[in-house]
Design a protein around this motif. Structure first.
Motif, PDB file in Angstrom:
ATOM      1  N   LEU A  91      -0.149  14.327   5.620  1.00  6.57           N
ATOM      2  CA  LEU A  91       0.996  13.433   5.754  1.00  6.57           C
ATOM      3  C   LEU A  91       2.137  14.112   6.507  1.00  6.57           C
ATOM      4  CD1 LEU A  91       1.041  11.803   2.194  1.00  6.57           C
ATOM      5  CD2 LEU A  91       0.527  10.657   4.357  1.00  6.57           C
ATOM      6  N   ARG A  92       2.382  15.379   6.222  1.00  6.10           N
ATOM      7  CA  ARG A  92       3.438  16.100   6.931  1.00  6.10           C
ATOM      8  C   ARG A  92       3.139  16.175   8.414  1.00  6.10           C
ATOM      9  NH1 ARG A  92       3.529  19.735   2.554  1.00  6.10           N
ATOM     10  NH2 ARG A  92       2.197  21.173   3.729  1.00  6.10           N
ATOM     11  N   LEU A  93       1.885  16.455   8.750  1.00  8.40           N
ATOM     12  CA  LEU A  93       1.493  16.559  10.151  1.00  8.40           C
ATOM     13  C   LEU A  93       1.676  15.228  10.860  1.00  8.40           C
ATOM     14  CD1 LEU A  93       0.213  18.127  12.483  1.00  8.40           C
ATOM     15  CD2 LEU A  93      -2.031  17.410  11.616  1.00  8.40           C
ATOM     16  N   PHE A  94       1.164  14.153  10.245  1.00  9.25           N
ATOM     17  CA  PHE A  94       1.232  12.837  10.879  1.00  9.25           C
ATOM     18  C   PHE A  94       2.679  12.377  11.028  1.00  9.25           C
ATOM     19  CE2 PHE A  94       1.590   8.217  10.383  1.00  9.25           C
ATOM     20  CZ  PHE A  94       0.948   7.820  11.541  1.00  9.25           C
ATOM     21  N   PHE A  95       3.451  12.451   9.936  1.00  8.25           N
ATOM     22  CA  PHE A  95       4.798  11.914   9.991  1.00  8.25           C
ATOM     23  C   PHE A  95       5.752  12.823  10.746  1.00  8.25           C
ATOM     24  CE2 PHE A  95       3.108   9.143   6.730  1.00  8.25           C
ATOM     25  CZ  PHE A  95       3.683   7.935   7.093  1.00  8.25           C
ATOM     26  N   ALA A  96       5.421  14.118  10.879  1.00 15.39           N
ATOM     27  CA  ALA A  96       6.228  14.979  11.736  1.00 15.39           C
ATOM     28  C   ALA A  96       6.146  14.507  13.173  1.00 15.39           C
ATOM     29  CB  ALA A  96       5.760  16.432  11.623  1.00 15.39           C
ATOM     30  N   VAL A  97       4.946  14.119  13.605  1.00 13.33           N
ATOM     31  CA  VAL A  97       4.769  13.584  14.953  1.00 13.33           C
ATOM     32  C   VAL A  97       5.528  12.272  15.097  1.00 13.33           C
ATOM     33  CG1 VAL A  97       3.108  12.676  16.594  1.00 13.33           C
ATOM     34  CG2 VAL A  97       2.552  14.719  15.266  1.00 13.33           C
ATOM     35  N   GLU A  98       5.393  11.374  14.093  1.00 14.63           N
ATOM     36  CA  GLU A  98       6.049  10.069  14.170  1.00 14.63           C
ATOM     37  C   GLU A  98       7.566  10.211  14.173  1.00 14.63           C
ATOM     38  OE1 GLU A  98       4.780   7.122  14.677  1.00 14.63           O
ATOM     39  OE2 GLU A  98       2.783   7.971  14.822  1.00 14.63           O
ATOM     40  N   ILE A  99       8.102  11.042  13.270  1.00 15.04           N
ATOM     41  CA  ILE A  99       9.552  11.210  13.195  1.00 15.04           C
ATOM     42  C   ILE A  99      10.075  11.850  14.465  1.00 15.04           C
ATOM     43  CG2 ILE A  99      11.391  12.446  11.986  1.00 15.04           C
ATOM     44  CD1 ILE A  99       9.869  11.984   9.394  1.00 15.04           C
ATOM     45  N   GLY A 100       9.304  12.802  15.018  1.00 20.62           N
ATOM     46  CA  GLY A 100       9.712  13.418  16.268  1.00 20.62           C
ATOM     47  C   GLY A 100       9.784  12.409  17.402  1.00 20.62           C
ATOM     48  N   PRO A 128      -7.320  17.349  -3.070  1.00 23.52           N
ATOM     49  CA  PRO A 128      -6.190  18.078  -3.665  1.00 23.52           C
ATOM     50  C   PRO A 128      -4.865  17.653  -3.036  1.00 23.52           C
ATOM     51  CG  PRO A 128      -7.998  19.572  -3.204  1.00 23.52           C
ATOM     52  CD  PRO A 128      -8.372  18.258  -2.584  1.00 23.52           C
ATOM     53  N   ALA A 129      -3.826  17.668  -3.845  1.00 26.57           N
ATOM     54  CA  ALA A 129      -2.518  17.186  -3.388  1.00 26.57           C
ATOM     55  C   ALA A 129      -2.018  17.958  -2.181  1.00 26.57           C
ATOM     56  CB  ALA A 129      -1.509  17.273  -4.523  1.00 26.57           C
ATOM     57  N   PHE A 130      -2.259  19.284  -2.143  1.00 27.97           N
ATOM     58  CA  PHE A 130      -1.724  20.066  -1.023  1.00 27.97           C
ATOM     59  C   PHE A 130      -2.394  19.678   0.296  1.00 27.97           C
ATOM     60  CE2 PHE A 130      -5.400  22.640  -2.182  1.00 27.97           C
ATOM     61  CZ  PHE A 130      -5.863  23.126  -0.972  1.00 27.97           C
ATOM     62  N   VAL A 131      -3.676  19.257   0.229  1.00 25.30           N
ATOM     63  CA  VAL A 131      -4.363  18.802   1.449  1.00 25.30           C
ATOM     64  C   VAL A 131      -3.770  17.467   1.899  1.00 25.30           C
ATOM     65  CG1 VAL A 131      -6.565  18.067   2.426  1.00 25.30           C
ATOM     66  CG2 VAL A 131      -6.484  20.006   0.835  1.00 25.30           C
ATOM     67  N   ARG A 132      -3.616  16.548   0.950  1.00 25.27           N
ATOM     68  CA  ARG A 132      -3.056  15.241   1.275  1.00 25.27           C
ATOM     69  C   ARG A 132      -1.652  15.385   1.870  1.00 25.27           C
ATOM     70  NH1 ARG A 132      -3.755  13.295  -3.333  1.00 25.27           N
ATOM     71  NH2 ARG A 132      -1.688  13.545  -4.250  1.00 25.27           N
ATOM     72  N   GLU A 133      -0.837  16.206   1.250  1.00 24.52           N
ATOM     73  CA  GLU A 133       0.539  16.375   1.716  1.00 24.52           C
ATOM     74  C   GLU A 133       0.590  17.039   3.086  1.00 24.52           C
ATOM     75  OE1 GLU A 133       2.412  18.485  -1.436  1.00 24.52           O
ATOM     76  OE2 GLU A 133       2.294  16.788  -2.836  1.00 24.52           O
ATOM     77  N   ALA A 134      -0.332  17.969   3.356  1.00 20.38           N
ATOM     78  CA  ALA A 134      -0.369  18.622   4.662  1.00 20.38           C
ATOM     79  C   ALA A 134      -0.681  17.617   5.761  1.00 20.38           C
ATOM     80  CB  ALA A 134      -1.402  19.754   4.659  1.00 20.38           C
ATOM     81  N   LEU A 167       0.829  -1.204   0.000  1.00 21.80           N
ATOM     82  CA  LEU A 167       0.000   0.000   0.000  1.00 21.80           C
ATOM     83  C   LEU A 167       0.862   1.253   0.000  1.00 21.80           C
ATOM     84  CD1 LEU A 167      -2.970  -0.789   2.439  1.00 21.80           C
ATOM     85  CD2 LEU A 167      -2.976  -0.728  -0.068  1.00 21.80           C
ATOM     86  N   ALA A 168       2.111   1.128   0.421  1.00 17.94           N
ATOM     87  CA  ALA A 168       3.030   2.272   0.360  1.00 17.94           C
ATOM     88  C   ALA A 168       3.308   2.679  -1.079  1.00 17.94           C
ATOM     89  CB  ALA A 168       4.338   1.934   1.067  1.00 17.94           C
ATOM     90  N   GLY A 169       3.089   1.776  -2.023  1.00 22.27           N
ATOM     91  CA  GLY A 169       3.224   2.128  -3.423  1.00 22.27           C
ATOM     92  C   GLY A 169       2.052   2.952  -3.935  1.00 22.27           C
ATOM     93  N   ARG A 170       0.909   2.843  -3.240  1.00 21.06           N
ATOM     94  CA  ARG A 170      -0.273   3.634  -3.604  1.00 21.06           C
ATOM     95  C   ARG A 170      -0.292   4.977  -2.886  1.00 21.06           C
ATOM     96  NH1 ARG A 170      -5.517  -0.425  -3.895  1.00 21.06           N
ATOM     97  NH2 ARG A 170      -4.601  -2.010  -5.297  1.00 21.06           N
ATOM     98  N   MET A 171       0.155   4.988  -1.638  1.00 17.13           N
ATOM     99  CA  MET A 171       0.252   6.215  -0.854  1.00 17.13           C
ATOM    100  C   MET A 171       1.654   6.271  -0.266  1.00 17.13           C
ATOM    101  SD  MET A 171      -1.091   9.018   0.158  1.00 17.13           S
ATOM    102  CE  MET A 171      -2.886   8.884  -0.005  1.00 17.13           C
ATOM    103  N   PRO A 172       2.595   6.907  -0.953  1.00 19.40           N
ATOM    104  CA  PRO A 172       3.989   6.928  -0.485  1.00 19.40           C
ATOM    105  C   PRO A 172       4.104   7.479   0.929  1.00 19.40           C
ATOM    106  CG  PRO A 172       3.843   7.722  -2.737  1.00 19.40           C
ATOM    107  CD  PRO A 172       2.434   7.593  -2.251  1.00 19.40           C
TER     108      PRO A 172
END
Length: 270
Positions: free
Chosen positions: A247-256, A239-245, A141-146
């Protein structure tokens, strides 16, 4: 009943081992390929106890030419009717979002993409001549949603899906069926090394059964778990900018979180 001959790479653990055990029974021959001899021997023994004829080969799928030669030789002796290109590795970004080390990137590309192609290509012409066969590419599924913390892994799985989709109609014209499997998180040693959130994780036997069932009915693709598949589909509609926002929010928490724990990038075994 017709004798089956099934090739599975990455068969020493995780999904590959679960697939081997799922198919193991009387009337089935298994060619199991992996790098870890001790683990592969244990899987092979389990499959023999279940009645399967088993040949196991210790080989790294990154050795593409040796892999292709071996598969072609075995197929010439006893035709392989089902090939499952399952071997894979993954690595995560560092805790602060640092770039993946080049050796991790190349290991993923050569295993997940090059290794899978080297596994199936030697069999395609013989399957087409026979007018039958099953090809299974284990994508994700990471190939569908990087995933922002796994860019190379996501890219290799997206590339493998594209390869399968392009190849499918060519093979179908000669009676060969191709299935692209896109599982979500599976409870394996490799996934347990991933320090991020693993929503709706399945165990390996359940995932193996779902993939095998899809292959037997000739499905073009199989993806699970359904709620995550639907969420990814919905994400592709915004829209891509919504999706990316998001993902950035979620993975910023995870990476932190990973950074606070001092975790390092991990490459799992095929």
């Amino acid at each position: 009943m017709k004798q089956r001959h099934i090739l599975i790479t990455g068969a020493s653990s995780g999904l590959g081992a679960a697939l081997a055990r799922h198919y193991a029974r009387e009337g089935v021959g298994l060619l199991l390929i992996a790098r870890n001899a001790a683990r592969l021997d244990a899987v092979a023994q389990d499959c023999r106890v279940r009645g399967a004829r088993v040949r196991r080969e210790i080989l790294d799928v990154r050795d593409s030419m040796a892999l292709a030669r071996l598969i072609a030789e075995v197929d010439a002796e006893t035709p392989i009717d089902t090939v499952i290109a399952n071997a894979g590795v993954e690595a995560s970004l560092g805790g602060g979002g640092e770039a993946e080390p080049l050796h991790d990137v190349l290991a993923q590309i050569r295993t997940n993409f090059e290794g899978a192609i080297a596994t199936v290509l030697p069999l395609l012409d013989s399957m087409r001549r026979r007018g039958e066969g099953r090809v299974v590419l284990v994508s994700s599924l990471a190939g569908r949603m990087p995933m922002p913390d796994q860019p190379t892994y996501s890219a290799t799985k997206a590339g493998l899906s594209a390869f399968g989709e392009a190849l499918r109609p060519v093979l179908a014209a000669r009676g060969v069926r191709l299935t692209v499997a896109c599982p979500g998180f599976i409870d394996t040693g490799m996934s347990r090394a991933y320090r991020g959130w693993r929503p709706l994780q399945w165990d390996a036997p359940r995932a193996a059964a779902a993939i095998a069932a899809a292959v037997e009915r000739g499905a073009r693709s199989v993806a699970f778990p359904l709620p995550l598949v639907m969420l990814i589909g919905l994400g592709r509609c915004v829209p891509a900018f919504v999706r990316e926002a998001v993902l950035r929010l979620f993975f910023a928490v995870e990476i932190g979180t990973v950074h606070e724990k001092g975790a390092a990038p991990v490459v799992g075994p095929p």
